[in-house]
Design a protein around this motif. Structure first.
Motif, PDB file in Angstrom:
ATOM      1  N   GLU B  59       0.814  -1.203   0.000  1.00  0.00           N
ATOM      2  CA  GLU B  59       0.000   0.000   0.000  1.00  0.00           C
ATOM      3  C   GLU B  59       0.852   1.258   0.000  1.00  0.00           C
ATOM      4  O   GLU B  59       0.497   2.272  -0.583  1.00  0.00           O
ATOM      5  CB  GLU B  59      -0.882  -0.013   1.247  1.00  0.00           C
ATOM      6  CG  GLU B  59      -2.002   0.965   1.225  1.00  0.00           C
ATOM      7  CD  GLU B  59      -2.777   0.862   2.524  1.00  0.00           C
ATOM      8  OE1 GLU B  59      -3.869   0.312   2.492  1.00  0.00           O
ATOM      9  OE2 GLU B  59      -2.271   1.290   3.563  1.00  0.00           O
ATOM     10  N   TYR B  60       2.014   1.148   0.660  1.00  0.00           N
ATOM     11  CA  TYR B  60       2.924   2.287   0.732  1.00  0.00           C
ATOM     12  C   TYR B  60       3.215   2.837  -0.659  1.00  0.00           C
ATOM     13  O   TYR B  60       3.302   4.041  -0.860  1.00  0.00           O
ATOM     14  CB  TYR B  60       4.214   1.828   1.418  1.00  0.00           C
ATOM     15  CG  TYR B  60       5.183   2.940   1.660  1.00  0.00           C
ATOM     16  CD1 TYR B  60       4.979   3.844   2.690  1.00  0.00           C
ATOM     17  CD2 TYR B  60       6.291   3.092   0.845  1.00  0.00           C
ATOM     18  CE1 TYR B  60       5.864   4.875   2.906  1.00  0.00           C
ATOM     19  CE2 TYR B  60       7.180   4.119   1.055  1.00  0.00           C
ATOM     20  CZ  TYR B  60       6.963   5.001   2.091  1.00  0.00           C
ATOM     21  OH  TYR B  60       7.830   6.025   2.292  1.00  0.00           O
ATOM     22  N   ALA B  62       1.250   2.659  -3.217  1.00  0.00           N
ATOM     23  CA  ALA B  62       0.038   3.114  -3.916  1.00  0.00           C
ATOM     24  C   ALA B  62      -0.564   4.330  -3.232  1.00  0.00           C
ATOM     25  O   ALA B  62      -1.625   4.795  -3.626  1.00  0.00           O
ATOM     26  CB  ALA B  62      -0.976   1.975  -3.975  1.00  0.00           C
ATOM     27  N   LEU B  63       0.121   4.860  -2.208  1.00  0.00           N
ATOM     28  CA  LEU B  63      -0.471   5.939  -1.408  1.00  0.00           C
ATOM     29  C   LEU B  63      -0.903   7.135  -2.240  1.00  0.00           C
ATOM     30  O   LEU B  63      -1.959   7.708  -2.026  1.00  0.00           O
ATOM     31  CB  LEU B  63       0.528   6.404  -0.343  1.00  0.00           C
ATOM     32  CG  LEU B  63       0.539   5.592   0.952  1.00  0.00           C
ATOM     33  CD1 LEU B  63       1.530   6.163   1.926  1.00  0.00           C
ATOM     34  CD2 LEU B  63      -0.848   5.566   1.572  1.00  0.00           C
ATOM     35  N   ARG B  64      -0.077   7.484  -3.218  1.00  0.00           N
ATOM     36  CA  ARG B  64      -0.377   8.663  -4.021  1.00  0.00           C
ATOM     37  C   ARG B  64      -1.732   8.519  -4.730  1.00  0.00           C
ATOM     38  O   ARG B  64      -2.589   9.395  -4.660  1.00  0.00           O
ATOM     39  CB  ARG B  64       0.730   8.889  -5.047  1.00  0.00           C
ATOM     40  CG  ARG B  64       0.603  10.174  -5.821  1.00  0.00           C
ATOM     41  CD  ARG B  64       1.585  10.170  -6.959  1.00  0.00           C
ATOM     42  NE  ARG B  64       2.961  10.151  -6.466  1.00  0.00           N
ATOM     43  CZ  ARG B  64       3.743  11.230  -6.446  1.00  0.00           C
ATOM     44  NH1 ARG B  64       3.284  12.376  -6.889  1.00  0.00           N
ATOM     45  NH2 ARG B  64       4.971  11.163  -6.011  1.00  0.00           N
ATOM     46  N   ASP B  65      -1.913   7.344  -5.376  1.00  0.00           N
ATOM     47  CA  ASP B  65      -3.181   7.089  -6.085  1.00  0.00           C
ATOM     48  C   ASP B  65      -4.360   7.100  -5.129  1.00  0.00           C
ATOM     49  O   ASP B  65      -5.411   7.681  -5.410  1.00  0.00           O
ATOM     50  CB  ASP B  65      -3.128   5.736  -6.794  1.00  0.00           C
ATOM     51  CG  ASP B  65      -2.277   5.800  -8.038  1.00  0.00           C
ATOM     52  OD1 ASP B  65      -2.000   6.939  -8.470  1.00  0.00           O
ATOM     53  OD2 ASP B  65      -1.898   4.756  -8.566  1.00  0.00           O
ATOM     54  N   ASN B  67      -4.654   8.540  -2.227  1.00  0.00           N
ATOM     55  CA  ASN B  67      -4.924   9.897  -1.757  1.00  0.00           C
ATOM     56  C   ASN B  67      -5.703  10.713  -2.780  1.00  0.00           C
ATOM     57  O   ASN B  67      -6.668  11.388  -2.447  1.00  0.00           O
ATOM     58  CB  ASN B  67      -3.614  10.630  -1.437  1.00  0.00           C
ATOM     59  CG  ASN B  67      -3.176  10.338  -0.021  1.00  0.00           C
ATOM     60  OD1 ASN B  67      -4.000   9.986   0.822  1.00  0.00           O
ATOM     61  ND2 ASN B  67      -1.899  10.468   0.232  1.00  0.00           N
ATOM     62  N   THR B  68      -5.262  10.620  -4.047  1.00  0.00           N
ATOM     63  CA  THR B  68      -5.950  11.359  -5.101  1.00  0.00           C
ATOM     64  C   THR B  68      -7.406  10.939  -5.169  1.00  0.00           C
ATOM     65  O   THR B  68      -8.318  11.765  -5.258  1.00  0.00           O
ATOM     66  CB  THR B  68      -5.291  11.076  -6.467  1.00  0.00           C
ATOM     67  OG1 THR B  68      -3.890  11.021  -6.283  1.00  0.00           O
ATOM     68  CG2 THR B  68      -5.638  12.136  -7.472  1.00  0.00           C
ATOM     69  N   GLU B  69      -7.608   9.623  -5.103  1.00  0.00           N
ATOM     70  CA  GLU B  69      -8.962   9.101  -5.213  1.00  0.00           C
ATOM     71  C   GLU B  69      -9.838   9.581  -4.055  1.00  0.00           C
ATOM     72  O   GLU B  69     -10.974  10.021  -4.246  1.00  0.00           O
ATOM     73  CB  GLU B  69      -8.890   7.575  -5.216  1.00  0.00           C
ATOM     74  CG  GLU B  69     -10.121   6.909  -5.767  1.00  0.00           C
ATOM     75  CD  GLU B  69      -9.904   5.419  -5.891  1.00  0.00           C
ATOM     76  OE1 GLU B  69     -10.603   4.686  -5.198  1.00  0.00           O
ATOM     77  OE2 GLU B  69      -9.008   5.001  -6.657  1.00  0.00           O
TER      78      GLU B  69
END
Lengths: 170, 279
Positions: B59-60, B62-65, B67-69
């Motif tokens: 998950e670390y 994928a955090l950016r995606d 957060n955006t979502e």
């Protein structure tokens, strides 16, 4: 427990964890799966008892099933492989037979023998796995595609790992 | 008798094989039942902890995606709330509040810790369980659309039947025309799902929205499922063959919401009594 027994005991967990943490997420083209854990059964020493193979197969398959949420499925396929394995080893005995205590690897018997040994067993495993999962033959074409793609993928990974282990021994 | 024992002993490998296979077959069948086995799946404590740890690491990245979502979702919800508030102001509806209807559904947010999209029977594991009030049969949705329903719960985790499961059927309808059908996956492409039992006289078109019908009390009404991508009608078939593109990309599932329907017991018991009268 002998030295090889201890090693195999640890390998059991290595194969199981590698399968459920790493290879479960590695699916190519939506059809090609890598079921590396089958190799654990294939690479046990030649003289391993049929009953023991099936029992280990069941335990390993059951462990995998818990993580795949497919109770009984992988266990079923792996028990079948464990049952058939020794008969198949008997059929394809190389000239002069197997040395005692040897494991049926690429290093000990060569590439051609290893392919003859592993391809039918992997195919057998994948066939049972996917057709039982599909619950019949209603999706025959797609299921067969999955079987073949997975066979190719798993075999490539197995061969790569086998060549790595030859290098290490030299 | 002795000969029987000798016979069994001689073929012990075969009999063990048979026994194990029968046991496995029983497990497979048992596991196919809806709301079945509780302990030997990915919601058991040891398995769930291992998966959780692995998911935390993944998950670390994928955090950016994620957060955006989530930020996007926040913005949408805020906009909807503003619109709703304006309506209430304009029509002076602030006095008219039926607490039972307003609190009909509760939403419990959960994190996906295990998910697959490529098997015939896909399941999702989430990090909320019986301790948070989950029970088998609850609907699960995401911001994008319907996800599935709860199959079994352990104390802290739950296993969901994904929409991408060949055994799962969901009652749904074409939003434009209001006709009902059933959503079922065919096991091949994880982005497409089949809409079945839409009769010939209906005119579904590519681009029509498919939503849940709310007829089975699992899903709330009008949860988005997807958009029609392809419509076929063969000469002799009584029904259309419709391919629906799923609104939610199941391979990118990170957070879901479990829907707790507070009126479900009432609807179910009412339907049961009604059926009883008919017979």
């Amino acid at each position: 427990m002998s030295k090889s027994g201890v090693i195999h005991f640890f390998l059991f967990f290595v194969y199981a964890l590698a399968q459920v943490l790493l290879l479960k997420n590695l699916v190519l083209f939506n059809t090609a799966f890598c079921f590396l854990y089958v190799v654990f059964i294939l690479l046990l020493p030649v003289e391993t008892n049929n009953l023991l193979l099936m029992l280990i197969g069941f335990l390993l398959g059951f462990t995998i099933d818990i993580f795949y949420d497919s109770l009984g499925l992988h266990a079923m396929a792996l028990v079948a492989v464990g049952y058939v394995r020794n008969y198949w080893l008997g059929v394809i005995t190389p000239q002069g037979g197997y040395d005692s205590g040897v494991t049926p690897t690429l290093a000990s018997n060569g590439l051609q023998w290893f392919l003859i040994y592993s391809i039918p067993l992997l195919f057998f495993h994948h066939t049972i796995l996917f057709f039982v999962e599909a619950a019949g033959f209603s999706r025959f074409g797609f299921t067969l595609l999955k079987v073949i793609m997975s066979l190719l993928f798993t075999l490539s990974v197995v061969l790569i790992l086998q060549y790595f282990s030859i290098e290490r021994r030299r | 008798m002795e000969r029987l024992f000798k016979f069994v002993y001689k073929y012990r490998a075969f009999f063990t094989f048979l026994l194990l296979q029968l046991f496995c077959a029983w497990l497979v069948v048992e596991n196919n039942q809806y709301q079945s086995t509780r302990y030997f799946n990915s919601s058991n404590r040891i398995a769930a902890n291992i998966i959780s740890t692995s998911q935390n690491i993944r998950e670390y990245f994928a955090l950016r995606d994620i957060n955006t979502e989530l930020a996007g979702e926040n913005a949408t919800l805020r906009k909807q709330l503003d619109e709703r508030n304006q309506l209430i102001e304009e029509y002076g509806l602030s006095q008219l509040k039926n607490a039972v209807i307003i609190n009909r559904f509760e939403y419990i947010s959960a994190k996906v810790i295990n998910n697959s999209t490529n098997q015939y029977k896909n399941f999702i594991t989430i990090n909320k369980g019986a301790a948070q009030g989950l029970t088998p049969g609850m609907a699960v949705i995401s911001q994008q659309g319907a996800i599935g329903k709860v199959k079994s719960v352990s104390d802290q985790h739950a296993v969901l039947i994904s929409l991408l499961n060949i055994d799962d059927h969901v009652s749904s309808k074409i939003k434009r025309t209001g006709h009902f059908g059933t959503i079922q996956w065919d096991g091949t492409d994880p982005r497409l799902i089949d809409l079945r039992y839409i009769p010939r006289h209906v005119n579904p078109a590519v681009g029509d929205t498919i939503v849940t019908s709310g007829y089975n009390a699992v899903f709330p009404e009008a949860i988005l499922i997807g958009i029609i991508k392809d419509v076929k009608l063969s000469e002799e078939s009584p029904f259309y063959q419709i391919k629906v593109e799923l609104a939610q990309d199941f391979s990118k599932l990170a957070f879901v919401e479990v829907v707790k329907s507070n009126l479900r017991a009432e609807q179910d018991s009412l339907e049961v009594t009604t059926k009883g009268i008919q017979r």
